[in-house]
Design an enzyme around this catalytic site. Sequence first.
Site, short mmCIF file in Angstrom:
data_model
loop_
_atom_site.label_atom_id
_atom_site.label_comp_id
_atom_site.label_asym_id
_atom_site.label_seq_id
_atom_site.Cartn_x
_atom_site.Cartn_y
_atom_site.Cartn_z
N SER A 9 -7.72 4.78 5.94
CA SER A 9 -6.26 4.65 5.77
C SER A 9 -5.75 5.68 4.78
CB SER A 9 -5.92 3.25 5.25
OG SER A 9 -4.55 3.20 4.86
N HIS A 34 -6.02 6.02 10.12
CA HIS A 34 -5.08 4.89 10.05
C HIS A 34 -3.86 5.23 9.21
CE1 HIS A 34 -4.26 0.57 10.52
NE2 HIS A 34 -3.81 0.60 9.28
N ASP A 36 -0.53 3.56 7.51
CA ASP A 36 0.16 2.34 7.10
C ASP A 36 1.62 2.66 6.83
OD1 ASP A 36 -1.85 0.18 6.99
OD2 ASP A 36 -2.83 1.46 5.52
N MET A 38 5.29 1.51 5.96
CA MET A 38 5.98 0.39 5.32
C MET A 38 7.43 0.77 5.03
SD MET A 38 3.10 -0.52 2.48
CE MET A 38 1.36 -0.35 2.86
N HIS A 67 -0.07 1.64 12.12
CA HIS A 67 0.28 0.24 11.86
C HIS A 67 1.66 0.21 11.23
CE1 HIS A 67 -0.63 -3.57 9.24
NE2 HIS A 67 0.20 -3.84 10.25
N MET A 69 4.41 -1.72 9.56
CA MET A 69 4.81 -2.93 8.84
C MET A 69 6.30 -2.78 8.56
SD MET A 69 1.50 -3.16 6.35
CE MET A 69 1.05 -1.43 6.55
N MET A 141 -4.98 -8.99 9.35
CA MET A 141 -4.80 -8.56 7.96
C MET A 141 -5.64 -9.45 7.05
SD MET A 141 -2.89 -5.92 7.96
CE MET A 141 -2.75 -5.80 6.17
N PHE A 147 0.44 -3.37 0.07
CA PHE A 147 -0.18 -2.55 -0.97
C PHE A 147 -1.66 -2.36 -0.69
CE2 PHE A 147 3.48 -4.53 -2.94
CZ PHE A 147 4.06 -3.48 -3.64
N GLY A 149 -5.70 -1.52 -1.99
CA GLY A 149 -6.56 -1.89 -3.12
C GLY A 149 -6.68 -3.37 -3.42
N ASP A 179 -8.09 -5.12 8.40
CA ASP A 179 -7.56 -4.21 7.39
C ASP A 179 -7.32 -4.97 6.09
OD1 ASP A 179 -6.25 -2.32 5.87
OD2 ASP A 179 -4.58 -2.03 7.25
N GLY A 181 -9.28 -4.78 1.86
CA GLY A 181 -10.43 -5.15 1.04
C GLY A 181 -11.77 -4.86 1.68
#
Length: 220
Positions: A9, A34, A36, A38, A67, A69, A141, A147, A149, A179, A181
Amino acid sequence: MKKLIVAPSILSADFNYLKRDIETVEKAGAEWLHFDVMDGHFVPNISFGIPVLKCIAHSHNMVNDVHIMISEPLKYAEEFIKSGAEYLTFHYEACKNDKEVKQVIDIIHQNGGKAGLSIKPKTDVKVLDKFFPDLDLILVMSVEPGFGGQSFMYEALAKIKYLRDVIDAKDYHCLIEVDGGINQDTAKLCADNGVDVLVAGSYLFGKEDVKERIEGLKNA
Protein backbone atom coordinates in the site's frame (compact mmCIF):
# COMPACT_ATOMS: atom_id res chain seq x y z
CA MET A 1 0.51 -24.77 -1.46
CA LYS A 2 -0.51 -21.65 -3.38
CA LYS A 3 1.48 -18.44 -3.07
CA LEU A 4 -0.40 -15.42 -1.82
CA ILE A 5 -0.58 -12.15 -3.72
CA VAL A 6 1.13 -9.26 -1.93
CA ALA A 7 -0.19 -5.74 -2.57
CA PRO A 8 2.05 -3.06 -0.99
CA SER A 9 0.00 0.00 0.00
CA ILE A 10 1.57 3.26 -1.16
CA LEU A 11 -0.14 5.02 1.75
CA SER A 12 2.99 4.04 3.69
CA ALA A 13 5.47 5.03 0.98
CA ASP A 14 7.68 8.12 1.18
CA PHE A 15 5.96 10.56 -1.19
CA ASN A 16 9.20 12.49 -1.61
CA TYR A 17 10.56 9.34 -3.24
CA LEU A 18 7.39 7.67 -4.47
CA LYS A 19 8.82 6.49 -7.79
CA ARG A 20 11.79 4.93 -5.99
CA ASP A 21 9.57 3.18 -3.43
CA ILE A 22 7.27 1.77 -6.12
CA GLU A 23 10.26 0.45 -8.08
CA THR A 24 11.63 -1.09 -4.88
CA VAL A 25 8.54 -3.17 -4.11
CA GLU A 26 8.15 -4.20 -7.76
CA LYS A 27 11.75 -5.40 -7.94
CA ALA A 28 11.22 -7.17 -4.61
CA GLY A 29 8.49 -9.31 -6.15
CA ALA A 30 5.18 -7.52 -5.51
CA GLU A 31 2.59 -8.32 -8.18
CA TRP A 32 -0.06 -5.78 -7.14
CA LEU A 33 0.15 -2.15 -6.00
CA HIS A 34 -2.51 -0.96 -3.56
CA PHE A 35 -3.94 2.57 -3.57
CA ASP A 36 -5.84 3.74 -0.47
CA VAL A 37 -8.07 6.60 -1.61
CA MET A 38 -9.65 8.58 1.26
CA ASP A 39 -11.91 11.59 0.98
CA GLY A 40 -12.07 12.97 4.54
CA HIS A 41 -15.82 12.33 4.53
CA PHE A 42 -16.47 8.60 4.41
CA VAL A 43 -13.33 8.11 6.53
CA PRO A 44 -11.67 10.70 8.80
CA ASN A 45 -8.55 11.19 6.70
CA ILE A 46 -7.57 12.50 3.26
CA SER A 47 -4.95 10.72 1.16
CA PHE A 48 -4.89 11.15 -2.64
CA GLY A 49 -7.19 10.66 -5.59
CA ILE A 50 -7.52 10.40 -9.34
CA PRO A 51 -4.60 12.69 -10.35
CA VAL A 52 -2.10 10.61 -8.36
CA LEU A 53 -3.53 7.36 -9.75
CA LYS A 54 -3.26 8.71 -13.31
CA CYS A 55 0.41 9.60 -12.79
CA ILE A 56 1.35 6.24 -11.31
CA ALA A 57 -0.93 3.72 -13.02
CA HIS A 58 1.22 3.13 -16.11
CA SER A 59 4.64 3.69 -14.53
CA HIS A 60 5.03 0.06 -13.40
CA ASN A 61 3.96 -3.47 -14.34
CA MET A 62 2.01 -4.37 -11.20
CA VAL A 63 -1.78 -4.66 -11.02
CA ASN A 64 -3.38 -1.38 -9.91
CA ASP A 65 -5.49 -2.39 -6.91
CA VAL A 66 -7.52 0.67 -5.93
CA HIS A 67 -9.55 0.86 -2.72
CA ILE A 68 -11.85 3.88 -2.63
CA MET A 69 -12.87 4.79 0.91
CA ILE A 70 -15.12 7.56 -0.34
CA SER A 71 -18.71 8.72 -0.31
CA GLU A 72 -20.63 8.45 -3.59
CA PRO A 73 -18.71 5.63 -5.29
CA LEU A 74 -21.44 5.62 -7.96
CA LYS A 75 -20.35 9.11 -9.00
CA TYR A 76 -16.63 8.37 -9.27
CA ALA A 77 -16.24 4.68 -10.20
CA GLU A 78 -16.06 5.21 -13.96
CA GLU A 79 -13.35 7.86 -13.69
CA PHE A 80 -11.19 5.67 -11.44
CA ILE A 81 -11.31 2.84 -13.97
CA LYS A 82 -10.51 5.23 -16.82
CA SER A 83 -7.58 6.56 -14.78
CA GLY A 84 -5.95 3.15 -14.49
CA ALA A 85 -7.63 1.15 -11.72
CA GLU A 86 -7.72 -2.53 -12.68
CA TYR A 87 -9.38 -3.74 -9.51
CA LEU A 88 -11.66 -1.09 -8.01
CA THR A 89 -12.97 -1.81 -4.53
CA PHE A 90 -15.63 0.36 -2.93
CA HIS A 91 -17.48 0.19 0.37
CA TYR A 92 -20.82 -1.43 1.02
CA GLU A 93 -21.43 1.18 3.71
CA ALA A 94 -20.94 4.06 1.23
CA CYS A 95 -24.00 3.03 -0.80
CA LYS A 96 -27.60 3.99 -0.08
CA ASN A 97 -28.97 0.49 -0.68
CA ASP A 98 -28.29 -2.85 -2.38
CA LYS A 99 -29.52 -1.50 -5.73
CA GLU A 100 -26.79 1.14 -5.65
CA VAL A 101 -24.14 -1.45 -4.76
CA LYS A 102 -25.16 -3.40 -7.87
CA GLN A 103 -25.08 -0.22 -9.99
CA VAL A 104 -21.49 0.50 -8.95
CA ILE A 105 -20.45 -3.09 -9.71
CA ASP A 106 -22.06 -2.81 -13.15
CA ILE A 107 -20.32 0.49 -13.93
CA ILE A 108 -16.94 -1.00 -13.01
CA HIS A 109 -17.51 -4.00 -15.28
CA GLN A 110 -18.92 -1.92 -18.14
CA ASN A 111 -15.71 0.13 -18.15
CA GLY A 112 -13.43 -2.91 -18.23
CA GLY A 113 -12.52 -3.09 -14.55
CA LYS A 114 -12.77 -5.81 -11.93
CA ALA A 115 -15.17 -5.07 -9.09
CA GLY A 116 -14.34 -5.36 -5.42
CA LEU A 117 -16.55 -4.74 -2.40
CA SER A 118 -15.30 -3.96 1.09
CA ILE A 119 -16.81 -3.91 4.55
CA LYS A 120 -15.71 -2.15 7.72
CA PRO A 121 -14.78 -4.25 10.78
CA LYS A 122 -18.17 -3.81 12.49
CA THR A 123 -20.24 -4.74 9.41
CA ASP A 124 -21.73 -8.25 9.29
CA VAL A 125 -19.95 -10.23 6.59
CA LYS A 126 -23.24 -11.81 5.51
CA VAL A 127 -24.39 -8.54 3.91
CA LEU A 128 -22.10 -9.59 1.05
CA ASP A 129 -23.97 -12.84 0.33
CA LYS A 130 -26.21 -11.54 -2.45
CA PHE A 131 -23.30 -9.95 -4.33
CA PHE A 132 -20.94 -12.94 -4.58
CA PRO A 133 -21.79 -13.91 -8.17
CA ASP A 134 -21.02 -10.39 -9.44
CA LEU A 135 -17.77 -9.72 -7.59
CA ASP A 136 -14.14 -10.28 -8.54
CA LEU A 137 -12.80 -9.44 -5.07
CA ILE A 138 -13.97 -8.96 -1.49
CA LEU A 139 -11.83 -6.86 0.84
CA VAL A 140 -12.02 -7.52 4.57
CA MET A 141 -10.79 -4.58 6.62
CA SER A 142 -8.80 -5.80 9.62
CA VAL A 143 -8.45 -2.24 10.95
CA GLU A 144 -10.85 0.71 10.95
CA PRO A 145 -10.35 2.35 7.55
CA GLY A 146 -8.75 5.77 7.51
CA PHE A 147 -5.19 5.48 8.79
CA GLY A 148 -2.17 3.24 8.22
CA GLY A 149 -0.11 1.55 10.92
CA GLN A 150 -2.99 0.21 13.04
CA SER A 151 -3.01 -3.12 14.87
CA PHE A 152 -4.70 -6.17 13.36
CA MET A 153 -8.26 -6.88 14.51
CA TYR A 154 -8.53 -10.64 14.97
CA GLU A 155 -12.28 -10.79 14.36
CA ALA A 156 -11.40 -10.41 10.66
CA LEU A 157 -10.27 -14.06 10.63
CA ALA A 158 -13.79 -15.42 11.09
CA LYS A 159 -14.98 -13.26 8.18
CA ILE A 160 -12.21 -14.56 5.92
CA LYS A 161 -13.07 -18.15 6.88
CA TYR A 162 -16.77 -17.56 6.16
CA LEU A 163 -15.97 -16.06 2.74
CA ARG A 164 -13.60 -18.91 1.88
CA ASP A 165 -16.21 -21.51 2.74
CA VAL A 166 -18.95 -19.82 0.67
CA ILE A 167 -16.71 -19.14 -2.34
CA ASP A 168 -15.42 -22.71 -2.41
CA ALA A 169 -18.85 -24.28 -1.87
CA LYS A 170 -20.46 -22.26 -4.67
CA ASP A 171 -17.38 -22.21 -6.93
CA TYR A 172 -17.43 -18.42 -7.19
CA HIS A 173 -14.50 -16.74 -8.92
CA CYS A 174 -13.82 -14.11 -6.29
CA LEU A 175 -10.58 -13.28 -4.50
CA ILE A 176 -10.44 -12.56 -0.77
CA GLU A 177 -8.22 -9.65 0.24
CA VAL A 178 -7.35 -8.42 3.73
CA ASP A 179 -6.01 -4.99 4.67
CA GLY A 180 -4.76 -3.70 8.00
CA GLY A 181 -2.05 -4.68 10.46
CA ILE A 182 -0.50 -7.28 8.15
CA ASN A 183 2.90 -8.68 9.12
CA GLN A 184 4.44 -12.15 8.98
CA ASP A 185 2.40 -13.41 11.96
CA THR A 186 -0.99 -12.00 10.99
CA ALA A 187 -0.42 -13.00 7.36
CA LYS A 188 -0.06 -16.63 8.46
CA LEU A 189 -3.35 -16.45 10.37
CA CYS A 190 -5.10 -14.96 7.34
CA ALA A 191 -3.57 -17.57 5.04
CA ASP A 192 -4.74 -20.36 7.33
CA ASN A 193 -8.29 -19.04 6.99
CA GLY A 194 -8.18 -18.84 3.20
CA VAL A 195 -7.13 -15.34 2.13
CA ASP A 196 -5.77 -14.75 -1.40
CA VAL A 197 -4.37 -11.20 -1.28
CA LEU A 198 -2.46 -9.44 1.52
CA VAL A 199 -2.28 -5.65 1.64
CA ALA A 200 0.73 -4.43 3.63
CA GLY A 201 2.05 -0.92 4.08
CA SER A 202 4.20 0.00 7.05
CA TYR A 203 5.49 -3.59 7.24
CA LEU A 204 7.14 -3.19 3.82
CA PHE A 205 7.95 0.41 2.93
CA GLY A 206 11.15 1.86 4.31
CA LYS A 207 12.50 -1.53 5.33
CA GLU A 208 15.95 -2.75 4.27
CA ASP A 209 14.80 -6.36 3.85
CA VAL A 210 11.68 -5.64 1.78
CA LYS A 211 12.39 -8.49 -0.66
CA GLU A 212 12.59 -11.02 2.17
CA ARG A 213 9.43 -9.60 3.75
CA ILE A 214 7.44 -9.83 0.53
CA GLU A 215 8.64 -13.39 -0.05
CA GLY A 216 7.71 -14.25 3.52
CA LEU A 217 4.19 -12.92 3.04
CA LYS A 218 3.77 -14.79 -0.25
CA ASN A 219 4.60 -18.03 1.54
CA ALA A 220 2.72 -17.34 4.78
